[in-house]
Design an enzyme around this catalytic site. Structure first.
Site: not given
Length: 277
Positions: A110, A127, A168, A210-212, A236
């Site tokens: 997340n 991520h 930048c 909570g993740t596939s 899950n």
């Protein structure tokens, strides 16, 4: 379920080696905070945008062609995340960390910052996150998104000041969110690839919540944990890629309940063990 969890946690708690308690979380843990899951029926990426499929929109290639559109969408999500509050599952994990200290590690897919806001510290954001930006041309370090840049409504454009701050200072290219897009590879700097795999190697138990498992690194984390003898606990509401990975393994527990209830049980078990010691 409680008896099995208690046995697993007790065994890992008394180990001398490979004794880390590792939690791998995905978008499902934030759904009770009102943040849509990526791949659920209410998901951001399922709905995509008005004109594009997510696999096209959420890419470096698309950003290079349409930087203002992607940055505006990123700031829309910033507003969504800031409006959300950590839920009970987030707070249970923060309390478990307080009890386990450096034996606790949280690996999350997340980017919403809710784990930090709930009080977790030992976090690997594989991520990336929505708090930071980096040069899309590859120069300069990762920096915090300037405070002057506020979250946007879905139809609200970037201001001239936003554009200035998102340029930048070294090369003049656009700054971009410090997140992993669909056409990018995991690395250590943004995604903690090697650090998270090292944690997986030394884990006594990996709780998947909570993740596939639809992306590469989370699956590699589970595979590494299995390889070195960890228990895998799949928490899950539906079967997923992790379920397929562990279905024929001995060191597994599959729980089809909401994370809030399961984490409450885990917290109570750890608390009781801590008091005994």
């Amino acid at each position: 379920m409680k008896t099995q969890l208690e046995e697993i946690i007790r065994q890992v708690y008394h180990k001398e080696k490979r004794n880390l308690f590792t939690f791998l979380t995905g978008a499902g843990i934030s759904s009770d905070s009102g943040i849509p899951t990526y791949r659920g029926t209410d998901g951001i990426w399922v709905k995509g945008t008005q004109f594009h499929k997510p696999e096209e929109f959420g890419t470096l290639k698309y950003f290079e062609q349409n930087p203002e559109e992607v940055l505006q969408y990123s700031l829309f999500r910033k507003k969504m995340f800031e409006s959300a509050a950590p839920n009970e599952s987030h707070f249970h994990l923060a309390e478990i960390e307080k009890m386990l200290q450096d034996r606790f590690h949280l690996i999350t897919q997340n980017i919403d910052n809710l784990h930090r806001r709930a009080g977790n510290h030992r976090i690997y954001e594989i991520h990336g996150n929505n708090r930071e930006i980096k040069c899309s041309n590859g120069c300069k370090e990762i920096v915090h998104l300037p405070e002057e840049i506020k979250g946007k409504n879905i139809d609200e454009d970037l201001t001239a000041k936003d554009i200035e701050l998102l340029t930048c200072s070294l090369c003049g290219h656009w700054m971009r969110p410090n997140i992993l897009w669909f056409d990018e590879y995991y690395d250590e700097k943004t995604n903690k690839k090697f650090s998270s795999l090292k944690v997986a190697k030394n884990s006594g138990v990996l709780f998947i919540i909570g993740t596939s498992g639809a992306t590469n690194l989370p699956l590699a984390i589970a595979e590494t944990s299995l390889k070195y003898g960890a228990y895998i606990v799949d928490i899950n509401t539906e079967d997923n890629h992790f379920t397929e990975l562990i279905k024929n393994k001995k060191n597994k527990l599959i729980i089809r309940e909401k994370s809030t209830e399961v984490l409450k049980v885990i917290k109570e078990i750890v608390e009781n063990l801590s008091e005994i010691i």
